[in-house]
Design a protein around this motif. Sequence first.
Motif, PDB file in Angstrom:
ATOM      1  N   ILE A 205      26.138  51.040  36.995  1.00  0.00           N
ATOM      2  CA  ILE A 205      27.390  50.920  37.754  1.00  0.00           C
ATOM      3  C   ILE A 205      27.774  49.446  37.915  1.00  0.00           C
ATOM      4  N   ALA A 206      26.764  48.601  38.196  1.00  0.00           N
ATOM      5  CA  ALA A 206      27.031  47.169  38.349  1.00  0.00           C
ATOM      6  C   ALA A 206      27.549  46.566  37.042  1.00  0.00           C
ATOM      7  N   LEU A 207      26.993  46.955  35.914  1.00  0.00           N
ATOM      8  CA  LEU A 207      27.441  46.433  34.619  1.00  0.00           C
ATOM      9  C   LEU A 207      28.848  46.903  34.270  1.00  0.00           C
ATOM     10  N   ARG A 208      29.159  48.159  34.660  1.00  0.00           N
ATOM     11  CA  ARG A 208      30.516  48.648  34.413  1.00  0.00           C
ATOM     12  C   ARG A 208      31.534  47.861  35.241  1.00  0.00           C
ATOM     13  N   GLY A 209      31.170  47.552  36.469  1.00  0.00           N
ATOM     14  CA  GLY A 209      32.053  46.736  37.298  1.00  0.00           C
ATOM     15  C   GLY A 209      32.253  45.335  36.714  1.00  0.00           C
ATOM     16  N   ARG A 210      31.140  44.759  36.168  1.00  0.00           N
ATOM     17  CA  ARG A 210      31.243  43.438  35.559  1.00  0.00           C
ATOM     18  C   ARG A 210      32.152  43.477  34.334  1.00  0.00           C
ATOM     19  N   ARG A 211      32.049  44.549  33.560  1.00  0.00           N
ATOM     20  CA  ARG A 211      32.891  44.671  32.375  1.00  0.00           C
ATOM     21  C   ARG A 211      34.369  44.707  32.769  1.00  0.00           C
ATOM     22  N   ARG A 212      34.677  45.379  33.862  1.00  0.00           N
ATOM     23  CA  ARG A 212      36.074  45.420  34.324  1.00  0.00           C
ATOM     24  C   ARG A 212      36.538  44.055  34.820  1.00  0.00           C
ATOM     25  N   GLN A 213      35.620  43.303  35.426  1.00  0.00           N
ATOM     26  CA  GLN A 213      35.973  41.938  35.838  1.00  0.00           C
ATOM     27  C   GLN A 213      36.345  41.086  34.630  1.00  0.00           C
ATOM     28  N   LEU A 214      35.557  41.203  33.564  1.00  0.00           N
ATOM     29  CA  LEU A 214      35.843  40.438  32.352  1.00  0.00           C
ATOM     30  C   LEU A 214      37.149  40.887  31.705  1.00  0.00           C
ATOM     31  N   GLU A 215      37.423  42.164  31.743  1.00  0.00           N
ATOM     32  CA  GLU A 215      38.702  42.659  31.226  1.00  0.00           C
ATOM     33  C   GLU A 215      39.861  42.108  32.044  1.00  0.00           C
ATOM     34  N   LEU A 216      39.653  42.055  33.380  1.00  0.00           N
ATOM     35  CA  LEU A 216      40.684  41.488  34.245  1.00  0.00           C
ATOM     36  C   LEU A 216      40.894  40.014  33.932  1.00  0.00           C
ATOM     37  N   ARG A 217      39.780  39.296  33.700  1.00  0.00           N
ATOM     38  CA  ARG A 217      39.903  37.879  33.350  1.00  0.00           C
ATOM     39  C   ARG A 217      40.694  37.706  32.054  1.00  0.00           C
ATOM     40  N   ALA A 218      40.376  38.538  31.048  1.00  0.00           N
ATOM     41  CA  ALA A 218      41.095  38.443  29.775  1.00  0.00           C
ATOM     42  C   ALA A 218      42.574  38.729  29.970  1.00  0.00           C
ATOM     43  N   TYR A 219      42.880  39.721  30.827  1.00  0.00           N
ATOM     44  CA  TYR A 219      44.278  40.054  31.099  1.00  0.00           C
ATOM     45  C   TYR A 219      44.988  38.895  31.795  1.00  0.00           C
ATOM     46  N   LEU A 220      44.294  38.304  32.787  1.00  0.00           N
ATOM     47  CA  LEU A 220      44.902  37.179  33.508  1.00  0.00           C
ATOM     48  C   LEU A 220      45.109  35.982  32.586  1.00  0.00           C
ATOM     49  N   GLU A 221      44.150  35.726  31.699  1.00  0.00           N
ATOM     50  CA  GLU A 221      44.302  34.618  30.763  1.00  0.00           C
ATOM     51  C   GLU A 221      45.446  34.879  29.790  1.00  0.00           C
ATOM     52  N   GLU A 222      45.559  36.135  29.357  1.00  0.00           N
ATOM     53  CA  GLU A 222      46.656  36.479  28.452  1.00  0.00           C
ATOM     54  C   GLU A 222      48.003  36.299  29.145  1.00  0.00           C
ATOM     55  N   ARG A 223      48.074  36.750  30.416  1.00  0.00           N
ATOM     56  CA  ARG A 223      49.316  36.597  31.168  1.00  0.00           C
ATOM     57  C   ARG A 223      49.628  35.124  31.410  1.00  0.00           C
ATOM     58  N   ALA A 224      48.582  34.343  31.710  1.00  0.00           N
ATOM     59  CA  ALA A 224      48.802  32.915  31.937  1.00  0.00           C
ATOM     60  C   ALA A 224      49.271  32.228  30.654  1.00  0.00           C
ATOM     61  N   ASP A 225      48.665  32.627  29.518  1.00  0.00           N
ATOM     62  CA  ASP A 225      49.078  32.051  28.242  1.00  0.00           C
ATOM     63  C   ASP A 225      50.508  32.453  27.903  1.00  0.00           C
ATOM     64  N   LEU A 226      50.849  33.718  28.187  1.00  0.00           N
ATOM     65  CA  LEU A 226      52.213  34.186  27.956  1.00  0.00           C
ATOM     66  C   LEU A 226      53.200  33.423  28.827  1.00  0.00           C
ATOM     67  N   LEU A 227      52.820  33.192  30.081  1.00  0.00           N
ATOM     68  CA  LEU A 227      53.685  32.441  30.988  1.00  0.00           C
ATOM     69  C   LEU A 227      53.876  31.013  30.490  1.00  0.00           C
ATOM     70  N   ARG A 228      52.781  30.391  30.026  1.00  0.00           N
ATOM     71  CA  ARG A 228      52.894  29.031  29.489  1.00  0.00           C
ATOM     72  C   ARG A 228      53.823  28.987  28.286  1.00  0.00           C
ATOM     73  N   ARG A 229      53.667  29.995  27.410  1.00  0.00           N
ATOM     74  CA  ARG A 229      54.522  30.015  26.224  1.00  0.00           C
ATOM     75  C   ARG A 229      55.977  30.260  26.589  1.00  0.00           C
ATOM     76  N   GLU A 230      56.213  31.139  27.587  1.00  0.00           N
ATOM     77  CA  GLU A 230      57.586  31.384  28.028  1.00  0.00           C
ATOM     78  C   GLU A 230      58.187  30.133  28.658  1.00  0.00           C
ATOM     79  N   GLN A 231      57.373  29.431  29.439  1.00  0.00           N
ATOM     80  CA  GLN A 231      57.868  28.194  30.040  1.00  0.00           C
ATOM     81  C   GLN A 231      58.166  27.151  28.975  1.00  0.00           C
TER      82      GLN A 231
END
Length: 538
Positions: free
Chosen positions: A125-151
Amino acid sequence: MSGIGQRVCVLAPIGRDAALSCEMLQAEGIDAVVCGSIDAICASITEESGALLIAEEALGQESLHKLVACLDQQPPWSDIAVIVLAGRLFAASSARPLTVLGPLRNVTILERPVRRLILVRTVAIALRGRRRQLELRAYLEERADLLRREQLASRMKDEFLMTVSHELRTPLTAIYGWARMLVTGQIRKDQRRKAIETIERNAQAQTQLVNDLLDVSRAISGKVRLDVRSVDLSSVAQAAIDSMQPAADAKGIRLQAILDPNAGPIAGDRDRMQQIVWNLLSNAIKFTPKGGRVQVVLERRDSHVELIVSDTGCGIDPAFLPHVFDRFRQADAGTTRQHGGLGLGLAIVRHLVELHGGAVTVESAGEGEGATFRVMIPLTIAPHDFVERRLSLPPVVEAPGHAGRLDNLRILVVDDEPQARELFSTVVENAGADVRVAGSARDAMAIVPEWAPDVLLSDIEMPQQDGYALMQQVADLERGRKRSGRPLVAIAVTAHSRAEDRLRALEAGFNWHLPKPVEPSELVAVIASLTGRTHKSA
């Protein structure tokens, strides 16, 4: 179970507890490693780790504070799970470890003795939660990169619009200012010629700007069409060099050409290849200071022809080199830029080169070290058997040695813009033609039946009925009556200048297509040629 964020780090300082825990987890397919100290367990809190398994014996007061400090340093997206193997007295110890760890941290207490199934499920269960954290990080980085490119895109768009406004207003200011002085009489007779030349020169500059914008628009939409034939690059390069020689002379720049006459032929569009050379030369001359040198080399290399344009100019910052061929990118963008232009010339070069199956590169040792552009175009494999692939367009009217006058020709000018009607009617009237004008297709059809013009000059984009509809009505009328002499000649004079626009005009029944703005002498020459009024000079 393996991968980033799926490793369990185990700290159990007594006996073989750590090794046995790792063996048990590994037997269930979970990656587990032993950490020998609290410092090692803290150092393991990275994206590689998914959970920490710690025995209570390792959590003394000092170790506990170290762990808490390390957990507090995690990035916002990270909240690694801490699984503590403890006895019943763990929560009541003098160090009060649960109080130090705090309620907000991701801590799970497993009371000893721990059943194997409970331990494995808790870790999973702990590893599954960690995997979701990493997915969230990837999503946030993608959104941040998209925002930078849009700017960045928004900033580039604003800079480009500012540049376009400046570049279009600059010649327009000269045109409007000198024209107003001519109209109001605020100019001396000896200044009239200068005023007219200035207006013409700035109108040509503005036309070039518009053409560059249209070329980029076609490139973006994939609508650039090539008139492919066998092309001698040596003569094309020489023609471009000759056209740029006055600009080089004006700046005192030495323009050198080393052209191999046997470096060809290639399969390509002659006009587009000349545009490539012209753009590269124009760019080199613009960024080369007075007294510098620009060199053009054309040579054959294996199965390619290589065109090299090098200069001793201001050079290119290494950080900007990857963006040299990007649309709307300029190294000195902003209100303090030293050189004019829209930043489209090199983007057009890259697109046209790629359409010819070639490649273009740029080299520069840095600012102040000049730049070298290399264009590689494949040679024609079988020049003798080469079949020209051309658009189904009529041959270009050759510029006559002397264009005959348009005497006794009836010419109907149709355009919804009063200024365009006045200009075209004045041009053909001064050449001797009898002229009538119409502001719409309906007005034109009121004139055609009774007046029977010899030539129809029509705009395409007009309200209510366009030029295509007018041409259809005129063609129906012409088929329904017998005309003595030559048939009606129809010429489309329009701002729609794409190859597909020309084809559509010809398919609609027009004999010729002239893109605006039109050179007056060209208009007269085309009419004279199509009506048989052209006379070759002695």
